[in-house]
Design a protein around this motif. Structure first.
Motif, short mmCIF file in Angstrom:
data_model
loop_
_atom_site.label_atom_id
_atom_site.label_comp_id
_atom_site.label_asym_id
_atom_site.label_seq_id
_atom_site.Cartn_x
_atom_site.Cartn_y
_atom_site.Cartn_z
N UNK A 327 -45.93 -41.35 -4.74
CA UNK A 327 -44.93 -41.14 -5.79
C UNK A 327 -43.55 -41.41 -5.21
N UNK A 328 -42.72 -42.14 -5.97
CA UNK A 328 -41.36 -42.43 -5.51
C UNK A 328 -40.61 -41.11 -5.26
N UNK A 329 -39.86 -41.01 -4.16
CA UNK A 329 -39.22 -39.74 -3.79
C UNK A 329 -38.22 -39.22 -4.81
N UNK A 374 -48.52 -51.03 0.99
CA UNK A 374 -48.08 -49.79 0.34
C UNK A 374 -47.72 -50.06 -1.12
N UNK A 375 -47.82 -49.02 -1.93
CA UNK A 375 -47.47 -49.08 -3.36
C UNK A 375 -46.83 -47.76 -3.75
N UNK A 376 -45.87 -47.84 -4.64
CA UNK A 376 -45.22 -46.63 -5.15
C UNK A 376 -45.21 -46.67 -6.68
N UNK A 393 -37.70 -44.04 -21.41
CA UNK A 393 -38.47 -43.57 -20.25
C UNK A 393 -38.96 -44.79 -19.50
N UNK A 394 -38.50 -44.93 -18.26
CA UNK A 394 -38.91 -46.08 -17.45
C UNK A 394 -40.04 -45.66 -16.52
N UNK A 395 -41.13 -46.44 -16.53
CA UNK A 395 -42.24 -46.24 -15.61
C UNK A 395 -42.41 -47.52 -14.80
N UNK A 396 -42.67 -47.38 -13.53
CA UNK A 396 -42.79 -48.56 -12.69
C UNK A 396 -43.87 -48.38 -11.63
#
Length: 466
Positions: A327-329, A374-376, A393-396
């Motif tokens: 998960x992105x920090x 790696x993937x986030x 709502x942005x999801x990436x």
């Protein structure tokens, strides 16, 4: 180039690459050519009116038989000709469709011969004119028509007709062919829609309903696993009381096996739940009835209801590929975001993006030294993204690897598109197009960019709440 070839040139797929100005210029050029052609034909006023009347009546009438009557009435009104129409029922057989006299006493079927062919042919009092279709739409017919032929239009008596009248009738039958072709396609489309509606009912009866019974079987299996744990615990308690080391070791092994079975059960049940949701979402009856994806929005907790279940389903697969998924920090795990969306379709959007990340992630250098994959993933509220007071709502999902070979970033979301530098990987090019369709249906937008973290696919949904 004859009339049919020219008309085909106007409908070729290559025209999609032209600009609006180029398309207008091409059509204007064809109109001017048509003016010259009609001047050269030198049709009479009645003949020109007959073509116009044919087009009008062919649009007015319903049913194949009435259309045939219109086709045969024009030659009868202009030249007093009786007509018989034959259509190809397969690649080798002309079948009688209609006749103007009401006495269809001719052969009901005919083979290809010196008269029934792709050329205007005269035999005694009868003139045989090939009925040609629109080659642009031959793939929508039941079979590929030989020589682009749909049938044969037979007129009589024609021995005294001047050549000028024959030219008019030949051009007239060309236009009959195009109208007939479209009617055949419409009829096939109606049959296709009727079949789809029937199939959807069969899917509900033979796929969705039986699939629901699996949940009952899973519940039974879960109870059996719980009983296995209780029994194993009881056995271990008794074995420890007797202090038999060999038996205790076997009991512990039994407990490990029971734990492994439960773990496999949880993984299989998770896949069953997602597969069931995808089946019921994609095979939703209204999709087929309306000919498009139909949203069924519900107010959901974005993270716990959509994101976490999909991530957890993929986590083991990422581990197997030695891809570090995190998960992105900047994403607060404890923040609750509720919004209205179609859970099944948006879950499949995330599923597609994670599937691509799993497939295309590459090793890249990391600050600590060496290389890794790696993937986030993450989400963020964007204030006023869709306008004042209209948040998004942005999801990436970002995965390590080189940039895709694209002329424009949005090319990757086109149907069937595959970037040249990843074309060796398996895929159909449909996944990202599906992503775009679903997101835009929600009123959102999709994006692709290559960042210092790798390839980033993202989408923004309206922060719509029930």
């Amino acid at each position: 180039m004859n009339d049919l070839d020219k008309d085909h040139a106007l409908t070729s797929d290559s025209l999609l690459e032209l600009t609006d100005d180029e398309r207008i210029a091409l059509v204007v050029e064809r109109i001017e050519t048509k003016f010259l052609d009609y001047d050269g034909y030198d049709f009479s006023r009645h003949q020109i009116l007959a073509l116009n009347i044919f087009f009008e009546l062919s649009q007015e009438v319903r049913g194949r038989e009435m259309f045939y009557a219109v086709c045969m009435a024009i030659p009868k009104a202009l030249f007093g000709l009786e007509s018989t129409m034959y259509l190809l029922e397969d690649e080798e057989t002309f079948a009688l469709a209609a006749c103007s006299s009401g006495k269809c006493d001719r052969d009901s079927t005919r083979p290809w011969n010196e008269f029934m062919n792709d050329r205007l042919t005269i035999q005694g009092e009868s003139m045989y004119l090939p009925i040609r279709g629109n080659p642009e739409y031959n793939d929508m017919l039941a079979f590929e028509p030989p020589h682009n032929l749909l049938g044969s239009f037979v007129m009589r008596p024609c021995s005294g007709l001047p050549g000028h009248a024959r030219l008019f009738l030949e051009k007239y039958v060309n236009r009959v062919g195009y109208q007939l072709h479209h009617r055949i396609i419409r009829a096939r489309n109606r049959e296709h829609i009727a079949f789809i509606k029937s199939m959807v009912q069969d899917i509900g009866h033979n796929v969705i309903v039986p699939n629901m019974y699996f949940k009952l079987y899973f519940n039974r299996l879960k109870r059996k696993i719980e009983q296995l744990h209780l029994t194993t615990t009881a056995i271990l308690t008794e074995l420890n009381r007797n202090a038999n080391r060999d038996l205790v070791r076997e009991g512990n092994r039994l407990a490990e096996i029971a734990g492994g079975i439960e773990g496999q059960y949880q993984e299989i049940y998770s896949h069953y739940e997602s597969t069931s949701m995808f089946l019921e979402t994609l095979l939703r009856r209204r999709h087929f009835e309306e000919g498009r994806y139909v949203l069924e929005k519900r107010d959901v907790n974005l993270r716990t209801t959509v994101i976490d279940p999909v991530i957890e389903r993929f986590r083991h697969r990422f581990e197997e590929q030695r891809i570090h998924l995190a998960l992105a920090p900047e994403c607060p795990e404890d923040r609750v975001i509720r919004l209205a969306l179609d859970r099944g379709l948006i879950s499949q959007v995330l599923d597609n993006l994670l599937s691509n990340a799993l497939k295309y992630t590459e090793r890249t250098s990391v600050p600590e030294g060496g290389k890794e994959k790696h993937a986030t993933y993450g989400w963020k509220v964007l204030d006023d993204f869709f306008g004042p007071g209209k948040s998004g709502i942005r999801l990436w999902i970002t995965s390590s690897g080189g940039p895709l070979d694209l002329n424009e970033p949005m090319d990757v979301f086109k149907p069937g598109f595959r970037a040249d530098n990843v074309a060796h990987k398996s895929g159909t090019g449909r996944g990202l197009y599906f992503v775009r369709q679903v997101v835009e249906l929600h009123g959102g937008r999709v994006f692709y960019a290559h960042t210092d973290q790798g390839n980033e696919f993202s989408f923004v949904l309206p922060f719509e709440q029930a």
